[in-house]
Design a protein around this motif. Structure first.
Motif, PDB file in Angstrom:
ATOM      1  N   ALA A 166       0.811  -1.223   0.000  1.00 45.08           N
ATOM      2  CA  ALA A 166       0.000   0.000   0.000  1.00 45.08           C
ATOM      3  C   ALA A 166       0.841   1.268   0.000  1.00 45.08           C
ATOM      4  CB  ALA A 166      -0.927   0.010   1.210  1.00 45.08           C
ATOM      5  N   TYR A 167       2.091   1.148   0.417  1.00 49.65           N
ATOM      6  CA  TYR A 167       2.922   2.334   0.560  1.00 49.65           C
ATOM      7  C   TYR A 167       4.144   2.215  -0.346  1.00 49.65           C
ATOM      8  CZ  TYR A 167      -0.127   2.432   4.590  1.00 49.65           C
ATOM      9  OH  TYR A 167      -1.239   2.403   5.393  1.00 49.65           O
ATOM     10  N   ASP A 168       3.936   2.597  -1.586  1.00 48.58           N
ATOM     11  CA  ASP A 168       4.987   2.516  -2.608  1.00 48.58           C
ATOM     12  C   ASP A 168       6.136   3.449  -2.214  1.00 48.58           C
ATOM     13  OD1 ASP A 168       6.589   2.735  -4.893  1.00 48.58           O
ATOM     14  OD2 ASP A 168       4.888   2.400  -6.223  1.00 48.58           O
ATOM     15  N   PRO A 169       7.345   2.932  -2.085  1.00 48.14           N
ATOM     16  CA  PRO A 169       8.483   3.781  -1.690  1.00 48.14           C
ATOM     17  C   PRO A 169       8.751   4.909  -2.672  1.00 48.14           C
ATOM     18  CG  PRO A 169       9.217   1.600  -2.377  1.00 48.14           C
ATOM     19  CD  PRO A 169       7.735   1.527  -2.232  1.00 48.14           C
ATOM     20  N   ALA A 170       8.288   4.771  -3.916  1.00 50.50           N
ATOM     21  CA  ALA A 170       8.451   5.860  -4.880  1.00 50.50           C
ATOM     22  C   ALA A 170       7.612   7.065  -4.468  1.00 50.50           C
ATOM     23  CB  ALA A 170       8.055   5.384  -6.272  1.00 50.50           C
ATOM     24  N   ASP A 171       6.478   6.790  -3.828  1.00 51.64           N
ATOM     25  CA  ASP A 171       5.591   7.871  -3.382  1.00 51.64           C
ATOM     26  C   ASP A 171       5.821   8.234  -1.920  1.00 51.64           C
ATOM     27  OD1 ASP A 171       4.238   8.007  -5.884  1.00 51.64           O
ATOM     28  OD2 ASP A 171       3.006   6.279  -5.309  1.00 51.64           O
ATOM     29  N   TYR A 172       6.137   7.229  -1.114  1.00 54.28           N
ATOM     30  CA  TYR A 172       6.282   7.435   0.328  1.00 54.28           C
ATOM     31  C   TYR A 172       7.597   6.812   0.797  1.00 54.28           C
ATOM     32  CZ  TYR A 172       1.315   7.589  -0.754  1.00 54.28           C
ATOM     33  OH  TYR A 172       0.112   7.849  -1.357  1.00 54.28           O
ATOM     34  N   PRO A 173       8.690   7.478   0.535  1.00 54.91           N
ATOM     35  CA  PRO A 173      10.005   6.881   0.798  1.00 54.91           C
ATOM     36  C   PRO A 173      10.297   6.584   2.271  1.00 54.91           C
ATOM     37  CG  PRO A 173      10.215   9.201   0.239  1.00 54.91           C
ATOM     38  CD  PRO A 173       8.803   8.827  -0.056  1.00 54.91           C
ATOM     39  N   HIS A 174       9.531   7.180   3.174  1.00 56.54           N
ATOM     40  CA  HIS A 174       9.813   6.981   4.599  1.00 56.54           C
ATOM     41  C   HIS A 174       8.775   6.095   5.288  1.00 56.54           C
ATOM     42  CE1 HIS A 174      12.877   9.981   4.061  1.00 56.54           C
ATOM     43  NE2 HIS A 174      11.974  10.858   3.642  1.00 56.54           N
ATOM     44  N   LEU A 175       7.880   5.481   4.525  1.00 55.36           N
ATOM     45  CA  LEU A 175       6.830   4.658   5.126  1.00 55.36           C
ATOM     46  C   LEU A 175       6.997   3.180   4.795  1.00 55.36           C
ATOM     47  CD1 LEU A 175       3.650   6.886   4.564  1.00 55.36           C
ATOM     48  CD2 LEU A 175       5.121   6.715   6.586  1.00 55.36           C
ATOM     49  N   GLY A 176       8.226   2.766   4.614  1.00 56.90           N
ATOM     50  CA  GLY A 176       8.478   1.381   4.246  1.00 56.90           C
ATOM     51  C   GLY A 176       8.045   0.373   5.292  1.00 56.90           C
ATOM     52  N   GLN A 177       7.966   0.799   6.576  1.00 48.90           N
ATOM     53  CA  GLN A 177       7.559  -0.104   7.648  1.00 48.90           C
ATOM     54  C   GLN A 177       6.169   0.232   8.199  1.00 48.90           C
ATOM     55  OE1 GLN A 177       9.713  -2.745   8.698  1.00 48.90           O
ATOM     56  NE2 GLN A 177      10.657  -2.077   6.772  1.00 48.90           N
ATOM     57  N   ALA A 178       5.468   1.130   7.512  1.00 49.36           N
ATOM     58  CA  ALA A 178       4.175   1.583   8.032  1.00 49.36           C
ATOM     59  C   ALA A 178       3.142   0.472   8.112  1.00 49.36           C
ATOM     60  CB  ALA A 178       3.637   2.729   7.172  1.00 49.36           C
ATOM     61  N   HIS A 179       3.261  -0.548   7.243  1.00 48.04           N
ATOM     62  CA  HIS A 179       2.284  -1.638   7.265  1.00 48.04           C
ATOM     63  C   HIS A 179       2.389  -2.485   8.541  1.00 48.04           C
ATOM     64  CE1 HIS A 179       5.968  -3.491   5.750  1.00 48.04           C
ATOM     65  NE2 HIS A 179       5.474  -4.665   6.115  1.00 48.04           N
ATOM     66  N   LEU A 180       3.465  -2.306   9.301  1.00 46.79           N
ATOM     67  CA  LEU A 180       3.643  -3.063  10.537  1.00 46.79           C
ATOM     68  C   LEU A 180       2.976  -2.381  11.739  1.00 46.79           C
ATOM     69  CD1 LEU A 180       7.426  -3.967  10.160  1.00 46.79           C
ATOM     70  CD2 LEU A 180       5.448  -5.409   9.594  1.00 46.79           C
ATOM     71  N   LEU A 181       2.564  -1.127  11.556  1.00 48.06           N
ATOM     72  CA  LEU A 181       2.023  -0.371  12.686  1.00 48.06           C
ATOM     73  C   LEU A 181       0.736  -0.982  13.225  1.00 48.06           C
ATOM     74  CD1 LEU A 181       2.647   3.293  11.496  1.00 48.06           C
ATOM     75  CD2 LEU A 181       3.865   2.058  13.293  1.00 48.06           C
ATOM     76  N   ALA A 182      -0.132  -1.453  12.328  1.00 50.75           N
ATOM     77  CA  ALA A 182      -1.431  -1.954  12.762  1.00 50.75           C
ATOM     78  C   ALA A 182      -1.298  -3.098  13.756  1.00 50.75           C
ATOM     79  CB  ALA A 182      -2.257  -2.394  11.559  1.00 50.75           C
ATOM     80  N   GLU A 183      -0.367  -4.016  13.510  1.00 50.43           N
ATOM     81  CA  GLU A 183      -0.215  -5.155  14.403  1.00 50.43           C
ATOM     82  C   GLU A 183       0.499  -4.771  15.690  1.00 50.43           C
ATOM     83  OE1 GLU A 183       3.850  -7.445  13.059  1.00 50.43           O
ATOM     84  OE2 GLU A 183       2.069  -7.750  11.812  1.00 50.43           O
ATOM     85  N   ARG A 184       1.086  -3.593  15.728  1.00 48.74           N
ATOM     86  CA  ARG A 184       1.767  -3.107  16.925  1.00 48.74           C
ATOM     87  C   ARG A 184       1.007  -1.933  17.541  1.00 48.74           C
ATOM     88  NH1 ARG A 184       7.815  -3.081  14.132  1.00 48.74           N
ATOM     89  NH2 ARG A 184       7.879  -5.324  13.688  1.00 48.74           N
ATOM     90  N   ARG A 185      -0.293  -1.916  17.316  1.00 52.13           N
ATOM     91  CA  ARG A 185      -1.123  -0.780  17.712  1.00 52.13           C
ATOM     92  C   ARG A 185      -0.959  -0.416  19.179  1.00 52.13           C
ATOM     93  NH1 ARG A 185      -5.605  -0.031  20.343  1.00 52.13           N
ATOM     94  NH2 ARG A 185      -5.972  -2.262  20.571  1.00 52.13           N
ATOM     95  N   GLN A 186      -1.098  -1.376  20.070  1.00 50.35           N
ATOM     96  CA  GLN A 186      -1.041  -1.069  21.494  1.00 50.35           C
ATOM     97  C   GLN A 186       0.317  -0.488  21.876  1.00 50.35           C
ATOM     98  OE1 GLN A 186      -2.147  -4.288  24.066  1.00 50.35           O
ATOM     99  NE2 GLN A 186      -1.777  -3.130  25.930  1.00 50.35           N
TER     100      GLN A 186
END
Length: 224
Positions: A166-186
């Motif tokens: 969902a977070y193409d590094p070409a568009d969002y170069p600093h969100l490469g690990q953002a997809h991991l946030l949901a599982e680490r919500r707490q």
């Protein structure tokens, strides 16, 4: 005389049923008709205890406020005001995090709610007792309410999807690990809250020191 099959209707039973509905389905799920059905009574019987739905939601919100620990503001408690404010804020957020759907009602302020007013009174009184001027104590109480309720209104981590495409590094170069946030919500949300709370308290402590120093200078070194 035979005991009734269902407990007699009471304010507490109505609030408990309404709170369960809010927790499970949100504020829109609550109506007098739905509550009456849940409680096995006729709709009009609710009006012997509450005038309308808004009063019921107010009571649910106050029941959540009653879960907030205020023991750190008692005279016998040894904690200084920053530690007391920290521990109270943690307890406050925990109560809201356990009942997130009622937060919009709580965010409106205590109004006439007894438990909510006890919270406001305890915080304000503790800050004045610690030496803060009343106006500044009011600002601190408001600031803490904004911060805690805001933190409970939503989850930063939940705002990201767990799809790494969902977070193409070409568009969002600093969100490469953002997809991991949901599982680490707490972990993320609690860490963010603690970081912000510490920053607020550090800033307030600095203001307090400056206030005390300024008062000492105006008073003179040998005057009490």
């Amino acid at each position: 005389m035979a005991r009734p099959r269902k407990p007699l209707l009471s304010r507490d039973r109505i609030v408990e049923a309404a709170g369960a509905l809010v927790d499970a389905e949100g504020l829109d799920a609550v109506s007098t008709r739905r509550l009456a059905a849940e409680l096995g009574v006729s709709g009009p019987s609710l009006y012997n205890h509450f005038r309308n739905k808004d009063e019921i939601l107010d009571a649910v919100a106050d029941a959540v406020s009653a879960q907030v620990d205020l023991s750190m503001f008692e005279e016998s408690d040894p904690r200084d005001w920053p530690a007391a404010l920290h521990d109270w804020a943690v307890s406050y957020r925990a109560a809201l995090a356990a009942h997130p759907h009622i937060v919009p009602v709580l965010a409106q302020g205590p109004g006439r709610r007894p438990a909510g007013l006890r919270v406001a009174d305890a915080v304000f009184g503790a800050m004045v007792e610690a030496g803060w001027p009343p106006a500044q104590a009011t600002y601190i109480g408001a600031l803490m309410r904004y911060f805690v309720t805001g933190s409970a209104l939503g989850s930063f981590a939940r705002g990201f999807v767990d799809d790494e495409t969902a977070y193409d590094p070409a568009d969002y170069p600093h969100l490469g690990q953002a997809h991991l946030l949901a599982e680490r919500r707490q972990q993320v949300d609690e860490g963010a809250f603690e970081t912000g709370l510490r920053a607020l308290l550090d800033g307030l402590s600095l203001q307090y020191e400056q206030m005390v120093t300024s008062a000492t200078v105006r008073r003179g070194p040998n005057r009490r």
